[in-house]
Design a protein around this motif. Structure first.
Motif, PDB file in Angstrom:
ATOM      1  N   THR A  37      42.702  30.803  35.381  1.00  0.00           N
ATOM      2  CA  THR A  37      42.082  31.883  36.144  1.00  0.00           C
ATOM      3  C   THR A  37      42.618  33.269  35.783  1.00  0.00           C
ATOM      4  N   ASN A  38      43.918  33.349  35.608  1.00  0.00           N
ATOM      5  CA  ASN A  38      44.496  34.669  35.303  1.00  0.00           C
ATOM      6  C   ASN A  38      43.871  35.304  34.073  1.00  0.00           C
ATOM      7  N   ASP A  39      43.706  34.492  33.029  1.00  0.00           N
ATOM      8  CA  ASP A  39      43.117  35.002  31.791  1.00  0.00           C
ATOM      9  C   ASP A  39      41.662  35.405  32.005  1.00  0.00           C
ATOM     10  N   VAL A  40      40.975  34.618  32.807  1.00  0.00           N
ATOM     11  CA  VAL A  40      39.561  34.908  33.039  1.00  0.00           C
ATOM     12  C   VAL A  40      39.428  36.246  33.758  1.00  0.00           C
ATOM     13  N   ILE A  41      40.280  36.450  34.763  1.00  0.00           N
ATOM     14  CA  ILE A  41      40.211  37.711  35.504  1.00  0.00           C
ATOM     15  C   ILE A  41      40.532  38.879  34.569  1.00  0.00           C
ATOM     16  N   LYS A  42      41.537  38.696  33.733  1.00  0.00           N
ATOM     17  CA  LYS A  42      41.916  39.738  32.790  1.00  0.00           C
ATOM     18  C   LYS A  42      40.717  40.110  31.908  1.00  0.00           C
ATOM     19  N   ALA A  43      40.053  39.081  31.408  1.00  0.00           N
ATOM     20  CA  ALA A  43      38.895  39.318  30.539  1.00  0.00           C
ATOM     21  C   ALA A  43      37.790  40.054  31.291  1.00  0.00           C
ATOM     22  N   PHE A  44      37.536  39.617  32.510  1.00  0.00           N
ATOM     23  CA  PHE A  44      36.447  40.228  33.280  1.00  0.00           C
ATOM     24  C   PHE A  44      36.786  41.665  33.656  1.00  0.00           C
ATOM     25  N   GLU A  45      38.067  41.936  33.780  1.00  0.00           N
ATOM     26  CA  GLU A  45      38.434  43.313  34.076  1.00  0.00           C
ATOM     27  C   GLU A  45      38.241  44.221  32.859  1.00  0.00           C
ATOM     28  N   LYS A  46      38.232  43.605  31.685  1.00  0.00           N
ATOM     29  CA  LYS A  46      38.033  44.383  30.459  1.00  0.00           C
ATOM     30  C   LYS A  46      36.573  44.740  30.230  1.00  0.00           C
ATOM     31  N   ILE A  47      35.688  43.985  30.865  1.00  0.00           N
ATOM     32  CA  ILE A  47      34.262  44.241  30.651  1.00  0.00           C
ATOM     33  C   ILE A  47      33.847  45.401  31.555  1.00  0.00           C
ATOM     34  N   PRO A  48      33.360  46.484  30.976  1.00  0.00           N
ATOM     35  CA  PRO A  48      33.157  47.700  31.779  1.00  0.00           C
ATOM     36  C   PRO A  48      32.067  47.559  32.853  1.00  0.00           C
ATOM     37  N   PHE A  49      31.069  46.756  32.610  1.00  0.00           N
ATOM     38  CA  PHE A  49      30.012  46.704  33.619  1.00  0.00           C
ATOM     39  C   PHE A  49      29.514  45.270  33.793  1.00  0.00           C
ATOM     40  N   ILE A  50      29.698  44.763  34.989  1.00  0.00           N
ATOM     41  CA  ILE A  50      29.258  43.390  35.262  1.00  0.00           C
ATOM     42  C   ILE A  50      28.188  43.435  36.336  1.00  0.00           C
ATOM     43  N   VAL A  51      27.057  42.864  36.024  1.00  0.00           N
ATOM     44  CA  VAL A  51      25.953  42.800  36.988  1.00  0.00           C
ATOM     45  C   VAL A  51      25.805  41.352  37.424  1.00  0.00           C
ATOM     46  N   ASN A  52      25.914  41.142  38.717  1.00  0.00           N
ATOM     47  CA  ASN A  52      25.939  39.774  39.219  1.00  0.00           C
ATOM     48  C   ASN A  52      24.726  39.508  40.104  1.00  0.00           C
ATOM     49  N   PHE A  53      23.946  38.530  39.700  1.00  0.00           N
ATOM     50  CA  PHE A  53      22.808  38.119  40.525  1.00  0.00           C
ATOM     51  C   PHE A  53      23.247  36.913  41.334  1.00  0.00           C
ATOM     52  N   THR A  54      23.631  37.119  42.550  1.00  0.00           N
ATOM     53  CA  THR A  54      24.145  35.996  43.324  1.00  0.00           C
ATOM     54  C   THR A  54      23.847  36.213  44.793  1.00  0.00           C
ATOM     55  N   SER A  55      23.924  35.173  45.565  1.00  0.00           N
ATOM     56  CA  SER A  55      23.677  35.308  47.000  1.00  0.00           C
ATOM     57  C   SER A  55      24.972  35.466  47.778  1.00  0.00           C
ATOM     58  N   TYR A  56      26.084  35.190  47.118  1.00  0.00           N
ATOM     59  CA  TYR A  56      27.334  35.084  47.878  1.00  0.00           C
ATOM     60  C   TYR A  56      28.438  35.996  47.333  1.00  0.00           C
ATOM     61  N   LEU A  57      29.273  36.386  48.243  1.00  0.00           N
ATOM     62  CA  LEU A  57      30.464  37.115  47.874  1.00  0.00           C
ATOM     63  C   LEU A  57      31.500  36.084  47.448  1.00  0.00           C
ATOM     64  N   ASP A  58      31.650  35.891  46.155  1.00  0.00           N
ATOM     65  CA  ASP A  58      32.609  34.895  45.678  1.00  0.00           C
ATOM     66  C   ASP A  58      33.609  35.555  44.727  1.00  0.00           C
ATOM     67  N   GLU A  59      34.416  34.735  44.095  1.00  0.00           N
ATOM     68  CA  GLU A  59      35.493  35.238  43.250  1.00  0.00           C
ATOM     69  C   GLU A  59      34.953  36.154  42.156  1.00  0.00           C
ATOM     70  N   THR A  60      33.801  35.789  41.585  1.00  0.00           N
ATOM     71  CA  THR A  60      33.262  36.591  40.492  1.00  0.00           C
ATOM     72  C   THR A  60      32.557  37.835  41.021  1.00  0.00           C
ATOM     73  N   SER A  61      31.838  37.686  42.113  1.00  0.00           N
ATOM     74  CA  SER A  61      31.103  38.867  42.581  1.00  0.00           C
ATOM     75  C   SER A  61      32.043  39.970  43.060  1.00  0.00           C
ATOM     76  N   VAL A  62      33.205  39.608  43.578  1.00  0.00           N
ATOM     77  CA  VAL A  62      34.121  40.688  43.964  1.00  0.00           C
ATOM     78  C   VAL A  62      34.688  41.421  42.737  1.00  0.00           C
ATOM     79  N   HIS A  63      34.572  40.815  41.569  1.00  0.00           N
ATOM     80  CA  HIS A  63      34.992  41.497  40.346  1.00  0.00           C
ATOM     81  C   HIS A  63      33.822  42.143  39.627  1.00  0.00           C
TER      82      HIS A  63
END
Lengths: 217, 735, 413, 52, 255
Positions: B451-477
Motif C-alpha cells: 500500500t505504501n508504494d501505491v500511495i506514493k505512486a498515486f501522489e505523484k500523479i498530478p490529476f486523478i479523476v475518480n468515477f465512484t460512488s463511495y468515499l474510499d481509500e482511492t477516492s480520498v487520494h
C-alpha cells in the motif's frame, strides 16, 4: 413547638375533614376533566374529505377507494393517483377541493392523511381475513365514516402517540357503546377468543386463545 | 382560619385517594408504557405496496440475478432471482447487504467533489457537474495539444461490459494505450489455455457433473468464480458422490468441506501438480486414446516429468507425504470425470503460468476437456460489435506508444494489462510520467499490494479523476470525484462470469431512481467525448449510455430488460478436436512458446528467512468483500470473533508455532514483514501449517482490522508479468 | 437543632451527638449517591451500562437479589416463630429482624426495577401475569410480602416519641400490634412461597442441566431448599447484624438467651438443610444428570474458575461447619464461634445463590460452546452497593429514633 | 391478574395462584382497613370523652 | 398449560439443515438480518452482545493439525415443543408477562417485543442461546433506516428478541390465501428468509407434520439429529451430518 402543635390540633379539628374532601374533589376534577383535555392534541385533517358525497358516485362502496391489492394487502387511504382521475382539474365550488387540487394535485404531493384507526408497528392486521375470511362489514370496526360529510378532528395521545380512536373516546377505557368505539387489543380479543369464535381455536399454550403471532409481528 | 400541617396532610390524603379514583395515574402508567413501545428514536418503517424489480448484482464478478423488494419507493430487501441460470434463487451475503451500500449516506458521494486539501486528507468541495466536466476536458485538451495524450491512463475494474469498453474506446480515440484492468486467476487460466489449446477463451468448469476435483487452492466456497453458482454446484457435486481434494496451506471452508484437506507449503503447487503427473504417467493411468489422438509434445514433456518430479523429490519440496501423492494421483486419474483446478481463494490474484499449465496438463492427461464434467472453452463475450473508433493523428501517435505497464511487449507478451506494475513504474519514473489518471469502479490503493508504494505512486500523479460512488481509500487520494450511480440505480450489462460454462449476459437495472446528485459514468464518457469534439466526438455516436447499451445489445435488449438475463443454454463445447487451435491443432503439452517461458516451479516468498522465519499468507473469506467494494456492516457483523476482535484483526497461527513463541489465544503481537508492520492478536488454529500464519483479505476499511496489502509485496511471474504473490516472509514478537 | 433531635430520640435511650450522627450519615450518603448516579445512568442509557451479555442475562444483580432475600428471610422466620409458633423471647429481636427484612426486600425490589430492560413496563408482570412462571410468583409474593413488612415496620415508626403523641398513630400502632399475628402468618405464607419460587426460578430451567432439579408437582427440589436455607440463614444474618450494631454502638442490645435461642433454631435448620442439600446433590448426580447426557464433572472442570472448591465452600464450609457450631450448645455459646458460624452460614447461602444463578449460566450447555465469564461493570457494582448504603442509613435512623430493642434500657442502666 | 385481562384463563393454575394471591391481598387489605377504622373510632371516642 | 391434543393434526413448522451441504458462508445470517430488521452497531465482534437470530457455529473435532476437521452449524431458534410437543418449551413457561408463547397451530414460539419488559429469564432458560437482548437502542446509520422491512416490527432497547421462523411471511401468505378464497398456505408460499437465500441449498423449511413437505422426508434421514435431544426440549430444527463426531457433538453425547 410541641405545645404549638397540640394547640393547632384542637383548633383546626373540624377542618381536617373539610380539607380531605377538598383534596378528593380537586383531584377528581383534575383526573376526570382536565387531564383528558391535556392528554390529547387535536389536529385537523389536511383536507376535509366528504365521504358521503364520494360514496354516492362510486359503485363498489368503501372498497372503491380502500381496496385489497392483488397480493391481499390493504391499500389504506387512497394515493393521489387514485384521486387524480377526477380531480386533475377543479370540479366544483368546494373550497376543500380547491385546496386539494392546488396544494396536492398540482404539486404532485401525497396528502398526509391522519389515520384514525392506525395501529402501532407491532400489529399485523389482515383486512383480507376479516373482509373475505370472516365476511365482516367495514362498519363493524370503522363505524359509519362512509356516511359522514366531514372529517372529525384527529386526536392524538401526546404520550403514547396513539390515535384516540384506538384507546377509545372514553378516558376510563371501560365504556363502549359501539363496536368501533375503540380498537385496543382487548377489543380484538372479543372475537379472538376461543369461546366466541370458532375459527380462533385454542392456539396459544399460554392463553388458550388465539396465538400472539396471529395479530402481532 | 389558620391552616395547619395536619390540614395539609388531610388535603394530601384526600388528593391521593381522589386521584386513585380517577383515570389519571392508571392511564398515565399505560400511556408511558406505550411510549416505551413507540420511542421516537426507534425507526418504524412505513408500509405500502410491495413490488419486485429484477436486476443483476454487480458487487463481484459473479453476476447473480437478484430480485429487489420495494415498499412504495423504498428498496427493502434483495433476494436471489429464481430461475437465474447462475444462482437459481440463491444469493451470497454481500449481495444480500447491497442496500447498506445504497442507503449509506455517510460513505456515498452525493455530488461532484473537487479536492481542496492535501491528497488523502479528505477535504473536498462540492462543485457542479458542468464545472467538473469542463475541468477534466480542459486538462485532456491541454495534454493532447502538448502531444502527451499517452500520459493519460484509465483504470477500470474489468475489461468486459459496455461501460468498460466505452472507457477503452475513449482512451483509444483520445490517444492513449493505457487502458488498465486488474488481473485475476481467470486471466492466468485463459493464458494457459491459450498456450496449450490455442484458444482465446474463458475457462469453464462443469463442477456439478465432475466426479473428482483436485483443487490447488481454489476457494470453491470462498467466493471463487461466480460464487453462488459454485456453491450450488459443489452441493450437487457432493450429493452425486464427487470427491474433492483441497490443497492449500490453510484449512479454508473449502478445505473443511472437502473429502480431504492436503496441506502443502505455499508456492509449491506447480511441483505438486507435476508430481501427480509423474505418478499418473508412471502408473500409465493417463487416457491413452486422448493423448495419442489429440495431443502434441507429450513424450518430450513426459520425460522431464519422469526425470524430475519423483514422489520423493515432490514430497521434499511440498511437504506432502509420498504415499499421499501417489494415492491421490491414482484416485484422480481413475475417476470418471476428474478436474484439476488451480486458484487462490476467490482468485482475485492470478497464479503463475507454470502453475496454471501444470494443473491444466493434469486435465490433459485425463482428457477431461470439453465434455460433460470437464473443463470447457467458453467463448469470450462477443456482443459488443462497434465500429472501430475514429483515430486522428494525435491519437494515432499516442496509441502507438508503449503501454505504461509494458503489457504486450516482448517481455510480457501474453499480458493484456499489468495494473500491478503501475505503482513501480510511476515511482521509478520509468517509461513516461502519467499526467492524468481515470479510475472507474476500482480502488487500487486498497487492492494493490504494498500500500505504501501505491500511495506514493498515486501522489505523484498530478490529476486523478475518480468515477465512484463511495468515499474510499482511492477516492480520498483523487483530485476530482465524479459520483456514479450505485448498481441499484443504473443500467449495466454483465457478461459471462468467470468459470461459467455457458455464454450469458445479465442486466443490472435501476431499482430506484438515483437518490443523490450522481451521474452514470457511461453518460459522462459520452459527454466528455462530445465536449472534446472532432474524431473523438464522432467515435461516440450515441446520445447516452442507455442509448449505447440498447443499440449494442440490439435484439437482446428487450429480453434483458424484461427477464434480466440472456443465456445460450444450448451451448455445448464442440468435440475436442475442433477446439484445439494450436499450430498442431492438438492439445500441446509442450511447444515452442511454452518452452520459451522462463520456468518458475517454486515460488519463494519475499524476504530473508533468517530474519523472517515465518510465512504470512493472505486468505479469502466469503464473509468479507475483498475487492473494490467495502464490506458493508452486515458482513462485518457476520465475521467471526476469531478473525476480527473489536478493531483488531486476528492472525491465525498453528498451536505448535505459538508454543515456540509462548503465545496464548488472544495474545497481542507485532507482526513484521519486509513491507510493513502491524499490531494484531493471535488465534490458535489447528487448521494451518506450522510456521505459517494467515490474515484475511478484505479488512482494513474504516479502521476495521488491517488491509493485508499493507504487509504484502509483489512477486512478478517471469512468464506473464502478473503479480502472483500470495505470501510473504514474516516475523512475530509479543507486544 | 439539637433539642429538636433529642425530642425524637426514644426516652431513656443514649445516642451519639447529632454531629457525629450526621457525619456518619453523610459518609454513607456519598456511597448512596454514587449508587443513585449509577442507577440513573442505567435507567436513562439502558442496560448497556452493565457487563451482562446474552450468555449472562442474569448476573450480579439477580445474585444480589436472591442473596438479600435469603438473608432477609430472618424477618419471616423470626416472625413465624414469634407470632405463630409462639417463641415469646423473640419479641426482643423481632423489630430488628423486621427492619432488616424491610431493607432487604425493598432493596430487592429496587434492584429488580434496575435490572429489567423496560422498567416503565415492569407492571406487565402483574397485569399480564403468566401464572406458570416462577418469576411471576416471585414478583407477586415479593411485592405482597413487602407490603406485609411495611405493615410490620409501620407500628415501629409510630412508636417514635413524636409520632406516638398523635392519638391516631398511637391507636393505629396499638391496633396493628393486636392483629400482627395475622399479618405475620400471611407474611410467612407469602415468604415461604416466594423464597421457594426463587429457588424454582433456576430449578425449572430444564434446558440448563446444572440448575435443573426434579421435584414434586410443579415445584423442583430447589423450591424447598431455597425456603429452607433462607429460614436457616436469615436468622444468622439477623444475629450477625445484631452483633455488628452492638459492636458499633458499644452497647448490649439483646440478651444472650434470645440470640442463643435463634442460633439454636438456625443451627438445626441449617443442619437439616445441609443434609437435604447433600441428598439433593447426590440425587442430581446419579439420577437427574445421566439421562441428560451429562456427568457431574462436566460442570467443574475445563474452566479456570469454577471448580469443586465452590461446592465444598457452599456445602461444607458454608453449611456443615456452621450447622455443627450452632447445634452444639458449647460452641455457639462461645462468642467467637457464634460469630464465625453466622458469617459462614451467610457466605454459604450467598454462594448457593451465586452458584444457582451465575455459575449456572457460565456453564456451556451446547457441547460446542465454551465457558463464559463476566466481570461486573462499575455501574453494576455501584447499584449493588447502593442497597447496602441505603440499609445502613435506614438502620442508623431507625436505631436512633425508634425503640427497636426492647431490652436496650434494661441492659444499659 | 384480573379475569378481564386477555391472559386470564379459567383453569386450575389461575384459580390456585390468583386465588392465593387475592386471598393474601384481602387479608392484608382487610386487616389494615380494620386497624385504620378502629383507630379512627378509638380516637374520636377518646376525643369525645375529652370534651365531655 | 393446555393439553395440545390437536397439535398432532395441525401444522408443525420446522427446519432440516443439511450440514454436509452447509458451507458456513453466512448468507443465512445476513438474509435473516436483512429480512428481520436486525440492527448492528459499530463493533459487533463481541458475539455475546451481537444480535444474530441465526448464528453460525464453527465446530471442530478437537484434533490437532493436520487431522482437524471443521463443520459449520447454523442455529436459529429451535422452536422447542417441549416434552410431548405440548408447548412446554424451556422459554415459554418461564416468561412472567406472557410475552412469549407457543402456537399450537404452527408450532412456532412467538416473541412479542412490545410486551416483553426485559427480565431475560427466557434467555437464562434457553440452552441454545437463541435469544438475544437489545442492550442498545437500535439505531441505523443515517439513511439506512430506509431499507427497513415494514412487515417486521423494529425492537426497542431493553427487550428480548429471537428468530420467529419469519412468521410475518406466514402472515402474508395466509393473508394472500384469504384473499384468494383458498385457506391452505402452500409449502412454497411460506419459506423463511434463510432458506430462500442459502446458496448451497442446505436449509429446508416446511411442515414437519405434512408428509408432502420436503422436511417430513428429510427428518427421517438416518443421519438426522437434533441439538441436545436428551434435554427433551423437542426442537423443531433437525440437522443432518454424515460425520459422526458432529452428530455426537450436537446431541450432547459425550463418550
Amino acid at each position: 413547638m410541641d405545645a404549638l402543635d397540640d394547640e393547632k390540633k384542637n383548633t383546626s379539628k373540624g377542618f381536617g375533614i373539610l380539607f380531605f374532601i377538598i383534596g378528593v374533589i380537586m383531584s377528581l376534577i383534575i383526573g376526570w376533566i382536565i387531564f383528558p383535555k391535556l392528554l390529547y392534541s387535536k389536529k385537523n385533517q389536511p383536507i376535509d374529505f366528504n365521504h358521503k358525497l364520494h360514496m354516492a358516485s362510486v359503485d363498489n362502496g368503501c372498497a372503491s377507494c380502500h381496496f385489497l391489492r392483488k397480493d391481499g394487502s390493504f391499500s389504506g387511504s387512497p394515493k393521489l393517483s387514485e384521486c387524480i382521475g377526477c380531480h386533475s382539474q377543479v370540479q366544483g365550488q368546494d373550497p376543500e377541493e380547491l385546496k386539494f387540487v392546488e396544494q396536492y394535485v398540482s404539486k404532485n404531493r401525497e396528502v398526509p392523511w391522519l389515520i384514525y384507526s392506525k395501529q402501532p408497528a407491532c400489529v399485523f392486521f389482515s383486512h383480507a381475513a376479516h373482509i373475505k375470511g370472516a365476511k365482516m362489514d367495514c362498519v363493524t370496526c370503522h363505524g359509519y365514516i362512509g356516511e359522514s360529510t366531514s372529517l372529525k378532528v384527529y386526536e392524538q395521545n401526546r404520550i403514547s402517540g396513539y390515535s384516540r380512536d384506538i384507546w377509545g373516546k372514553d378516558i376510563s377505557g371501560i365504556l363502549k357503546k359501539n363496536s368501533w368505539d375503540s380498537m385496543k387489543m382487548d377489543d380484538c380479543a372479543v372475537c379472538h377468543e376461543s369461546k366466541s369464535n370458532k375459527s380462533a381455536r385454542e392456539k396459544s399454550v399460554q392463553t388458550q386463545k388465539e396465538g400472539c403471532f396471529v395479530c402481532h409481528k | 382560619m389558620k391552616v395547619s400541617r395536619r390540614d395539609f396532610l388531610s388535603l394530601g390524603a384526600g388528593a391521593t385517594i381522589g386521584t386513585a379514583l380517577t383515570p389519571l395515574p392508571w392511564k398515565l402508567m399505560d400511556d408511558v408504557s406505550i411510549w416505551t413501545q413507540n420511542w421516537a428514536w426507534t425507526p418504524f418503517p412505513e408500509d405500502g405496496e410491495v413490488t419486485y424489480v429484477t436486476s443483476t448484482c454487480t458487487l463481484c464478478p459473479g453476476g447473480c440475478g437478484i430480485m429487489v423488494r420495494k415498499v412504495n419507493n423504498r428498496a427493502v430487501k434483495i433476494e436471489g432471482l429464481k430461475g437465474h441460470p447462475l444462482n437459481q434463487g440463491g444469493i451470497c451475503l454481500l449481495g444480500l447487504s447491497g442496500l447498506q451500500l445504497l442507503y449509506d449516506n455517510k460513505k456515498r458521494i452525493k455530488t461532484p467533489l473537487k479536492r481542496i486539501g492535501k491528497k488523502g486528507e479528505e477535504k473536498f468541495e462540492p462543485i457542479s457537474w458542468e464545472q467538473a466536466i469542463s475541468e477534466v476536458c480542459d486538462k485532456l485538451s491541454n495534454l493532447r495539444l502538448k502531444g502527451e495524450s499517452h500520459t493519460v491512463a484509465g483504470i477500470v475494474s474489468s475489461k468486459f461490459g459496455v461501460l468498460n469498453n466505452l472507457f477503452k474506446r475513449f482512451l483509444t480515440a483520445y490517444g492513449s494505450p493505457n487502458f488498465l484492468t486488474p488481473q485475476s486467476g481467470s486471466d492466468s487460466y485463459s493464458t494457459a489455455m491459450f498456450l496449450m489449446q490455442g484458444v482465446d477463451c474463458n475457462a469453464g468448469f462443469d463442477i456439478e457433473n465432475s466426479s473428482f476435483i483436485l483443487s490447488f487452492g481454489a476457494g470453491l466456497i470462498e467466493g471463487w468464480g461466480s460464487p453462488v453458482r459454485i456453491f450450488r454446484e459443489r452441493t450437487n457435486f457432493n450429493q452425486n458422490g464427487g470427491k474433492l481434494i483441497q490443497i492449500e496451506p490453510r484449512l479454508s471452508n473449502t478445505g473443511a468441506k472437502a473429502d480431504k484437506w492436503l496441506p502443502l507449503k505455499p508456492g509449491a503447487e506447480t511441483v505438486l501438480a507435476l508430481g501427480f503427473a509423474h505418478v499418473i504417467i508412471k502408473e500409465s493411468l493417463y487416457k491413452k486414446d486422448f493423448i495419442n489422438t489429440y495431443t502434441q509434445g507429450f513424450d518430450k514433456w513426459k520425460q522431464t516429468i519422469i526425470d524430475t518430479y519423483t514422489p520423493s523429490y515432490v514430497s521434499k519440496i511440498t511437504g506432502v507425504k509420498e504415499e499421499e501423492i501417489i494415492s491421490i494421483a491414482m484416485d484422480f486419474a481413475k475417476s470418471s470425470f476428474p478436474i484439476a483446478i488451480c486458484g487462490n481463494g476467490k482468485d482475485r490474484t492470478p497464479e503463475s503460468l507454470s502453475h496454471s499449465m501444470a494443473v491444466h496438463s493434469l486435465n490433459g492427461l485425463v482428457g477431461n476437456i470439453n465434455r460433460k464434467g470437464g473443463i470447457w472453452t467458453v467463448p469470450l463475450p462477443d456482443y459488443i460489435n462497434w465500429q472501430e473508433a475514429l483515430i486522428d493523428d494525435i491519437a494515432q501517435n499516442g496509441i502507438k506508444k508503449e503501454r505504461i505497464d509494458s503489457a504486450g511487449t516482448k517481455q510480457y507478451i501474453y499480458a493484456k494489462s499489468l495494473l500491478n506494475r503501475l505503482p513501480e513504474v510511476v515511482n521509478l519514473g520509468k517509461n513516461y510520467p502519467i499526467n492524468l489518471l481515470f479510475i472507474s469502479e476500482d480502488n487500487p490503493i486498497y487492492t494493490l499490494p504494498n500500500t505504501n508504494d501505491v500511495i506514493k505512486a498515486f501522489e505523484k500523479i498530478p490529476f486523478i479523476v475518480n468515477f465512484t460512488s463511495y468515499l474510499d481509500e482511492t477516492s480520498v487520494h483523487s483530485d476530482l470525484i465524479l459520483p456514479n450511480h450505485t448498481y441499484l440505480e443504473r443500467y449495466e450489462d454483465v457478461s459471462t462470469p468467470p468459470y461459467f460454462i455457458k455464454p450469458i449476459i445479465s442486466m443490472a437495472k435501476p431499482v430506484i431512481s438515483p437518490i443523490f446528485n450522481t451521474k452514470h459514468t457511461g453518460d459522462l464518457i459520452i459527454s466528455m467525448a462530445k465536449k472534446l469534439g472532432g474524431k473523438i466526438s464522432e467515435s461516440f455516436p450515441w446520445d447516452s449510455y442507455n442509448d449505447c447499451l440498447k443499440k449494442t445489445l440490439n435484439d437482446k435488449w428487450q429480453m434483458l430488460e424484461e427477464g434480466g438475463f440472456w443465456v445460450n443454454s444450448t451451448f455445448n463445447p464442440s468435440k475436442a478436436e475442433n477446439q484445439f487451435k494450436t499450430a498442431s491443432g492438438k492439445f500441446e503439452f509442450l511447444n515452442a512458446a511454452i518452452s520459451a517461458l522462463s520456468p518458475g516451479d517454486i515460488i519463494k516468498p519475499e524476504g530473508d528467512n533468517s530474519v523472517f522465519p515465518l510465512i504470512l499468507i493472505a486468505y479469502d473469506s466469503i464473509r468479507l468483500s475483498s475487492g473494490f467494494i467495502e464490506s458493508p456492516p452486515f458482513l462485518i457483523k457476520a465475521v467471526e470473533s476469531t478473525i476480527l476482535k473489536q478493531n483488531d484483526v486476528v492472525v491465525e497461527i498453528n498451536p505448535q508455532t505459538a508454543k515456540n513463541y509462548s503465545l496464548k489465544e488472544g495474545d497481542r503481537i507485532i507482526l513484521t514483514t519486509p513491507k510493513g508492520e502491524a499490531k494484531t492478536k493471535v488465534h490458535l488454529f489447528d487448521g494451518i501449517m506450522p510456521d505459517i500464519i494467515a490474515l484475511p483479505k478484505g479488512l482494513g476499511h474504516s479502521n476495521k482490522g488491517l488491509n493485508i496489502n499493507n504487509l504484502m509485496g509483489q512477486i512478478e511471474d517471469p512468464s506473464s508479468g502478473f503479480n502472483i504473490c500470495s505470501g510473504i516472509r514474516a516475523k512475530i514478537a509479543k507486544a | 437543632m439539637d433539642s429538636l433531635d433529642r425530642a425524637f430520640i426514644p426516652s431513656g435511650a443514649k445516642r451519639c451527638s447529632l454531629f457525629q450522627f450526621t457525619s456518619f450519615i453523610s459518609v454513607i450518603g456519598i456511597v448512596f449517591l454514587w449508587g443513585v448516579y449509577a442507577m440513573l445512568l442505567i435507567w436513562i442509557k439502558g442496560l448497556n451500562q452493565t457487563n451482562m451479555n446474552d450468555a449472562y442475562g442474569f448476573a450480579l444483580w439477580i445474585w444480589a437479589d436472591l442473596a438479600v432475600i435469603a438473608l432477609g428471610g430472618g424477618a419471616f422466620f423470626t416472625g413465624l416463630l414469634r407470632y405463630v409458633i409462639g417463641k415469646d423471647e423473640l419479641k426482643n429481636i423481632i423489630n430488628y429482624a423486621v427492619i432488616i427484612g424491610f431493607i432487604c426486600y425493598s432493596s430487592a425490589l429496587l434492584i429488580l426495577a434496575i435490572d429489567i430492560g423496560q422498567p416503565l413496563r415492569g407492571w406487565f408482570i402483574f397485569w399480564h401475569a403468566n401464572v406458570h412462571s416462577m418469576l411471576t410468583e416471585v414478583a407477586f409474593c415479593l411485592s405482597c410480602y413487602f407490603i406485609v413488612l411495611t405493615i410490620e415496620y409501620l407500628p415501629l415508626i409510630f412508636e417514635n416519641p413524636q409520632i406516638d403523641k398523635i392519638p391516631f398513630y398511637h391507636k393505629l400502632s396499638h391496633n396493628m400490634h393486636d392483629v400482627m399475628a395475622i399479618f405475620a402468618a400471611t407474611g410467612a405464607f407469602l415468604s415461604f412461597f416466594h423464597q421457594g419460587s426463587l429457588g424454582g426460578v433456576s430449578g425449572v430451567m430444564y434446558g440448563r442441566p446444572f440448575a435443573y432439579r426434579e421435584g414434586i408437582f410443579i415445584w423442583p427440589w430447589t423450591f424447598f431448599l431455597f425456603t429452607w436455607s433462607a429460614a436457616a440463614c436469615g436468622p444468622c444474618f439477623t444475629i450477625a447484624l445484631t452483633k455488628l450494631i452492638e459492636k458499633i454502638t458499644k452497647k448490649k442490645l439483646v440478651k444472650d438467651n434470645v440470640i442463643d435461642l435463634l442460633a439454636k433454631i438456625s443451627g438445626w435448620m441449617l443442619a437439616s438443610y445441609t443434609i437435604a442439600k447433600i441428598i439433593d446433590t447426590i440425587y442430581w448426580v446419579y439420577s437427574t444428570l445421566p439421562p441428560q447426557g451429562h456427568k457431574f464433572m462436566d460442570f467443574y472442570s475445563n474452566n479456570s474458575f469454577y471448580g469443586l472448591w465452590i461446592l465444598i465452600l457452599e456445602v461444607v464450609i458454608g453449611g456443615a461447619v456452621p450447622a455443627f457450631i450452632l447445634v452444639s450448645e458449647k460452641l455457639r455459646c462461645n462468642k467467637s464461634y457464634l460469630t464465625i458460624a453466622v458469617i459462614l452460614a451467610i457466605i454459604g447461602v450467598s454462594v448457593n445463590r451465586w452458584v444457582m444463578v451465575v455459575q449456572a449460566l457460565a456453564i456451556p450447555v451446547l457441547p460446542f460452546e465454551s465457558w463464559t465469564f463476566y466481570i461486573p461493570s462499575w455501574q453494576e457494582v455501584a447499584t449493588t452497593i447502593l442497597p447496602v448504603a441505603y440499609g445502613v442509613i435506614l438502620i442508623a435512623l431507625s436505631y436512633r429514633y425508634l425503640p427497636i430493642f426492647p431490652q436496650e434500657k434494661e441492659l444499659n442502666n | 391478574m384480573f379475569p378481564f385481562v386477555f391472559e386470564w384463563v379459567w383453569d386450575m393454575p389461575h384459580m390456585v395462584f390468583m386465588g392465593a394471591l387475592w386471598y393474601a391481598l384481602s387479608i392484608i387489605g382487610l386487616g389494615m382497613t380494620y386497624c385504620i377504622v378502629k383507630s379512627v373510632i378509638d380516637v374520636s371516642k377518646k376525643e369525645t370523652d375529652n370534651h365531655h | 398449560m393446555s393439553e395440545a391434543s390437536n397439535h398432532g393434526a395441525s401444522k408443525m413448522y420446522g427446519m432440516v439443515i443439511d450440514l454436509d451441504k452447509c458451507t458456513g458462508c453466512g448468507a443465512c445470517m445476513v438474509a435473516c438480518m436483512a429480512e428481520n430488521n436486525v440492527p448492528f452497531k459499530e463493533d459487533e465482534s463481541d458475539k455475546l452482545k451481537s444480535i444474530t437470530w441465526l448464528r453460525l457455529y464453527k465446530l471442530n473435532n478437537g484434533k490437532p493439525f493436520p487431522d482437524v476437521q471443521i463443520c459449520y452449524l447454523p442455529r436459529p431458534c429451535m422452536h422447542c415443543g417441549g416434552e410431548g410437543n405440548h408447548g412446554h418449551s424451556p422459554c415459554v413457561s418461564v416468561c412472567p408477562a406472557t410475552a412469549t408463547d407457543y402456537d399450537l397451530e404452527t408450532g412456532i414460539v412467538s416473541q412479542i417485543y412490545t410486551r416483553c419488559f426485559g427480565c431475560r429469564y427466557c434467555m437464562a432458560a434457553c440452552p441454545y442461546h437463541a435469544r438475544y437482548f437489545n442492550w442498545w437502542d437500535p439505531v441505523w446509520p443515517e439513511g439506512m433506516e430506509r431499507y427497513l422491512n415494514p412487515n417486521v416490527s423494529v425492537r426497542m432497547r431493553g427487550v428480548v428478541e429471537k428468530c420467529s421462523f419469519c412468521y410475518h411471511r406466514y402472515q402474508i401468505a395466509k393473508n394472500n390465501a384469504y384473499n384468494n378464497g383458498s385457506r391452505e398456505v402452500l409449502e412454497h408460499e411460506y419459506q423463511t428468509a434463510c432458506t430462500q437465500a442459502c446458496p448451497a441449498g442446505s436449509i429446508t423449511f416446511g411442515d414437519l407434520n405434512n408428509p408432502k413437505h420436503e422436511v417430513y422426508k428429510l427428518k427421517q434421514n438416518k443421519n438426522a439429529f437434533r441439538l441436545l435431544e436428551k434435554l427433551k426440549t423437542n426442537p423443531k430444527v433437525y440437522y443432518i451430518s454424515k460425520l459422526e463426531w458432529v452428530r455426537k457433538l450436537g446431541d450432547n453425547y459425550r463418550s
